[in-house]
Write a protein that holds these residues in place. Structure first.
Motif, PDB file in Angstrom:
ATOM      1  N   ASN A 367       0.723  -1.130   0.057  1.00 35.63           N
ATOM      2  CA  ASN A 367       0.196  -0.134   0.104  1.00 35.63           C
ATOM      3  C   ASN A 367       0.867   1.261  -0.150  1.00 35.63           C
ATOM      4  OD1 ASN A 367      -1.274  -2.448   1.733  1.00 35.63           O
ATOM      5  ND2 ASN A 367      -2.847  -1.410   0.952  1.00 35.63           N
ATOM      6  N   ILE A 368       0.215   2.271  -0.308  1.00 36.55           N
ATOM      7  CA  ILE A 368       0.883   3.655  -0.156  1.00 36.55           C
ATOM      8  C   ILE A 368       0.082   4.544   0.997  1.00 36.55           C
ATOM      9  CG2 ILE A 368       1.461   5.849  -1.273  1.00 36.55           C
ATOM     10  CD1 ILE A 368       1.951   4.081  -3.825  1.00 36.55           C
ATOM     11  N   ASP A 369       0.550   5.105   1.982  1.00 38.26           N
ATOM     12  CA  ASP A 369      -0.009   5.882   3.237  1.00 38.26           C
ATOM     13  C   ASP A 369       0.707   7.250   3.016  1.00 38.26           C
ATOM     14  OD1 ASP A 369      -1.682   4.107   3.936  1.00 38.26           O
ATOM     15  OD2 ASP A 369      -0.681   3.241   5.656  1.00 38.26           O
ATOM     16  N   ARG A 379       4.395   7.147   1.784  1.00 38.03           N
ATOM     17  CA  ARG A 379       5.298   6.210   2.400  1.00 38.03           C
ATOM     18  C   ARG A 379       4.763   4.794   1.870  1.00 38.03           C
ATOM     19  NH1 ARG A 379       7.507   5.637   7.067  1.00 38.03           N
ATOM     20  NH2 ARG A 379       7.059   7.465   8.011  1.00 38.03           N
ATOM     21  N   LEU A 380       5.703   3.829   1.729  1.00 37.11           N
ATOM     22  CA  LEU A 380       5.265   2.426   1.273  1.00 37.11           C
ATOM     23  C   LEU A 380       4.628   1.908   2.602  1.00 37.11           C
ATOM     24  CD1 LEU A 380       8.062   1.404  -1.053  1.00 37.11           C
ATOM     25  CD2 LEU A 380       5.548   1.702  -1.634  1.00 37.11           C
ATOM     26  N   ALA A 381       3.501   1.015   2.568  1.00 35.49           N
ATOM     27  CA  ALA A 381       2.941   0.342   3.631  1.00 35.49           C
ATOM     28  C   ALA A 381       2.792  -0.925   3.366  1.00 35.49           C
ATOM     29  CB  ALA A 381       1.652   1.184   4.086  1.00 35.49           C
ATOM     30  N   ALA A 382       2.024  -1.655   4.169  1.00 35.92           N
ATOM     31  CA  ALA A 382       1.679  -3.047   3.795  1.00 35.92           C
ATOM     32  C   ALA A 382       0.589  -3.375   5.010  1.00 35.92           C
ATOM     33  CB  ALA A 382       2.996  -4.248   3.757  1.00 35.92           C
ATOM     34  N   SER A 383      -0.200  -4.565   4.340  1.00 35.82           N
ATOM     35  CA  SER A 383      -1.387  -4.447   5.167  1.00 35.82           C
ATOM     36  C   SER A 383      -2.075  -5.950   5.071  1.00 35.82           C
ATOM     37  CB  SER A 383      -2.636  -3.648   4.846  1.00 35.82           C
ATOM     38  OG  SER A 383      -2.871  -4.042   3.387  1.00 35.82           O
ATOM     39  N   VAL A 530      11.200  -6.451   5.431  1.00 36.69           N
ATOM     40  CA  VAL A 530      10.710  -5.217   4.999  1.00 36.69           C
ATOM     41  C   VAL A 530       9.182  -5.068   4.992  1.00 36.69           C
ATOM     42  CG1 VAL A 530      10.740  -6.012   2.451  1.00 36.69           C
ATOM     43  CG2 VAL A 530      10.847  -3.689   2.814  1.00 36.69           C
ATOM     44  N   HIS A 531       8.575  -6.196   4.799  1.00 36.49           N
ATOM     45  CA  HIS A 531       6.858  -6.118   4.837  1.00 36.49           C
ATOM     46  C   HIS A 531       6.634  -5.913   6.080  1.00 36.49           C
ATOM     47  CE1 HIS A 531       6.557  -7.977   0.691  1.00 36.49           C
ATOM     48  NE2 HIS A 531       7.015  -6.739   0.448  1.00 36.49           N
ATOM     49  N   THR A 532       7.132  -6.742   7.119  1.00 40.23           N
ATOM     50  CA  THR A 532       6.846  -6.708   8.401  1.00 40.23           C
ATOM     51  C   THR A 532       7.056  -5.059   9.112  1.00 40.23           C
ATOM     52  OG1 THR A 532       7.394  -8.948   8.744  1.00 40.23           O
ATOM     53  CG2 THR A 532       7.207  -7.576  10.816  1.00 40.23           C
ATOM     54  N   SER A 533       8.020  -4.451   8.734  1.00 38.91           N
ATOM     55  CA  SER A 533       8.335  -3.088   9.189  1.00 38.91           C
ATOM     56  C   SER A 533       7.273  -2.215   8.396  1.00 38.91           C
ATOM     57  CB  SER A 533       9.620  -2.747   8.869  1.00 38.91           C
ATOM     58  OG  SER A 533      10.159  -2.688   7.488  1.00 38.91           O
ATOM     59  N   TRP A 534       6.712  -2.547   7.385  1.00 40.81           N
ATOM     60  CA  TRP A 534       5.577  -1.838   6.868  1.00 40.81           C
ATOM     61  C   TRP A 534       4.334  -1.936   7.366  1.00 40.81           C
ATOM     62  CZ3 TRP A 534       7.196  -2.431   1.089  1.00 40.81           C
ATOM     63  CH2 TRP A 534       8.283  -1.670   0.725  1.00 40.81           C
TER      64      TRP A 534
END
Length: 562
Positions: A367-369, A379-383, A530-534
């Motif tokens: 995602n992008i937040d 910022r790049l995000a993940a969900s 990287v995804h966990t930190s997002w």
């Protein structure tokens, strides 16, 4: 290239395993982990980095099924620290599980904490690693759990065994790399090399001849290799030139044996293979190379080590594997995973839940937040289910145990907020997420089916998901969107692979089942750091049962405070 010293890990492992085989009756195994800064050099680059006891990878934990393990961790560095015992179920004892701000507050500089846990009904290869920020890049090691005394392996006994830890190396400080990416709102810099037992091997230029792991073998003997993917962000292939491997175990659960010239492991996964030294005496490369089937940048470098037949001069040039899958070979990965089956024997049955109490569907998104201070004001995000998880400042298990309010909400949704064509054309608009510290509450002993669905938000990508506190059965997987009307009919409910970390294929789905018989707060997260930190993470709150052995144990007195 290789030196005699490179074979010392195998010699040490052999001596320790021999002591256990003689029946030392040491049912309590004690270890001291000192978290220290060490100067380490790879590829002509030296840096100070965090290690355990000054070694990289760190020391191996040896135990038997049924043992009690006590590890005193003392933090001598400025960074906070926790240690996670990846794959150990920690029944009723989440206090020993290790993820920062989930089951414990971190061990501060100058502090100590004793991880005290039992190894119950588990045997095989697992691993331990730091579980705060990106510290696990350098703070990790193997866990070898031998069968209970007098219990044989369910496969031909090997003549010897060795641990093979696959990893990544950054020239820069890894925490700085992560912080820079976070400040910019972008992906952090990829690693500079892959490693085998901490060494990149001779095919990587720049001083690599000094940093090659060699495993010496005797012609005609068979070896059990305990392989661990400790990489931070990369899925990896592994192969040995001229030699087939027989897969006998994944994530510390026995499998139906099958032969493979190449195996594939996602970060967090372990695999045991038998290798016979049955080729012409020589020197053969062991190779670890990335698997990446999407157009997202990744470290494409190959790490090598050497299978060294005894008596062969080190001047002999090692042979390379003649064939290995292409880096983007989705088909070979799918075919490999289709062969994985639980052993499902009378001694080691596959107790797959057949009736399901809770059906869950979690979509995985990139995602992008918005971010006013970031480079592009985003910022790049993940969900999961469009929720980017926000880490609390108080450990979730402590808040649950003491009834502390305001730390989390137990309302994580069972399904995504909206249905759409999850794996259709890439979606590049409306990519924002909701933020929250939201847990899913599960009744004790409930049977759970969780379908993990990748999406094409920004891009499809494969994701290794790790569930703390449990093993689960991988009952199904497929490409495209999960179809609840048709896909369950194709499930394997007889002998599916049993794991603690599973890869969700890019643009596809994976279905897992487990029985929630371990009370506490248990983390579920992507094992690509990287995804966990997002924010690609959440936790299950498994309620206490009614019996005396069905509730969370009291916390230890030395539990760190936030």
């Amino acid at each position: 290239m290789a030196s005699a010293a490179s074979s010392l890990p195998l010699l040490v492992s052999s001596l320790l395993l021999a002591l256990f085989a003689l029946g030392a009756h040491a049912d309590v195994k004690r270890y001291q982990f000192d978290i220290v800064m060490s100067n380490v050099s790879r590829l002509c680059h030296e840096k100070a980095m965090v290690t355990v006891n000054g070694s990289y990878p760190g020391p191996t934990i040896y135990a038997r099924e049924g043992d009690r393990v006590i590890v005193n961790v003392t933090n001598h560095v400025k960074h906070n620290m926790t240690i996670h015992w990846h794959g150990l179920k920690q029944r009723r004892n989440g206090w020993a599980d290790g993820p920062a701000y989930v089951t414990q507050c971190p061990i501060g500089s100058g502090g100590s904490y004793v991880y005290d846990f039992n190894v119950t009904r588990q045997r095989g290869t697992l691993w331990w690693h730091a579980h705060i920020a990106w510290m696990r890049a350098t703070v990790h090691g193997a866990i070898v759990i031998l069968p209970a005394a007098g219990v044989p392996y369910p496969f031909p006994k090997p003549d010897d065994e060795a641990e093979i830890v696959l990893g990544e190396w950054w020239h820069a400080d890894v925490e700085t790399v992560e912080r820079q990416g976070s400040m910019l709102g972008m992906a952090p810099n990829m690693s500079d090399a892959h490693t085998i037992n901490g060494k990149p091997g001779p095919l990587v230029p720049f001083c690599s001849e000094k940093h090659t792991y060699a495993l010496q073998v005797q012609s005609g003997k068979t070896y059990l290799l305990r392989i661990i993917n400790a990489a931070v962000n990369d899925e990896l292939f592994f192969s040995i030139a001229g030699h087939n491997m027989t897969v006998v175990e994944i994530d510390a659960t026995y499998t139906k044996p099958f032969a493979a010239s190449t195996i594939q492991l996602s970060p967090g996964q372990t695999m045991n293979v038998l290798v016979s030294a049955d080729q012409s005496p020589g020197r053969y490369f062991m190779v670890a190379k990335p698997f990446n089937d999407v157009p997202i940048p990744a470290d494409n470098k190959t790490a090598t080590a050497i299978l060294q037949y005894a008596g062969v001069p080190t001047s002999v040039v090692p042979a390379l594997p003649q064939t290995m899958p292409a880096t983007n070979s989705t088909g070979s990965v799918a075919a490999f995973h289709d062969k994985l089956r639980s052993l499902n024997s009378p001694r080691y049955p596959a107790d797959v839940p057949l009736a399901v109490d809770r059906h869950l569907l979690y979509t995985i998104g990139l995602n992008i937040d918005p971010c006013e201070t970031c480079l592009n004001r985003s910022r790049l995000a993940a969900s999961l289910n469009n929720i980017t998880f926000v880490m609390p400042r108080t450990a979730l298990l402590q808040a649950h145990y003491y009834g502390q309010k305001g730390v989390f909400a137990a309302d994580f949704p069972d399904r995504p907020p909206a249905r759409f064509n999850y794996t259709g054309v890439p979606l590049t608009a409306g990519l924002g997420t909701s933020l929250g510290t939201r847990l899913s509450k599960i009744a004790y002993n409930a049977t759970v089916e969780l379908v993990l669905q990748d999406t094409n938000l920004l891009s499809v990508e494969s994701h290794p998901l790790h569930l703390h506190g449990y093993n689960f059965f991988v009952v199904g997987r497929g490409v495209g969107n999960f179809d609840p009307a048709k896909d369950p009919a194709k499930y394997n409910l007889v002998d599916p692979p049993e794991r603690n970390t599973v890869g969700v294929p890019a643009g596809g789905w994976t279905a897992i089942r487990f029985r929630a018989d371990n009370p506490g707060v248990w983390f579920l997260h992507c094992h690509l750091e990287v995804h966990t930190s997002w924010g690609l993470k959440m936790a299950f709150l498994v309620e206490d049962g009614s019996g005396p052995d069905e509730s969370v144990l009291p916390p230890p007195k030395d539990l760190p405070k936030c």
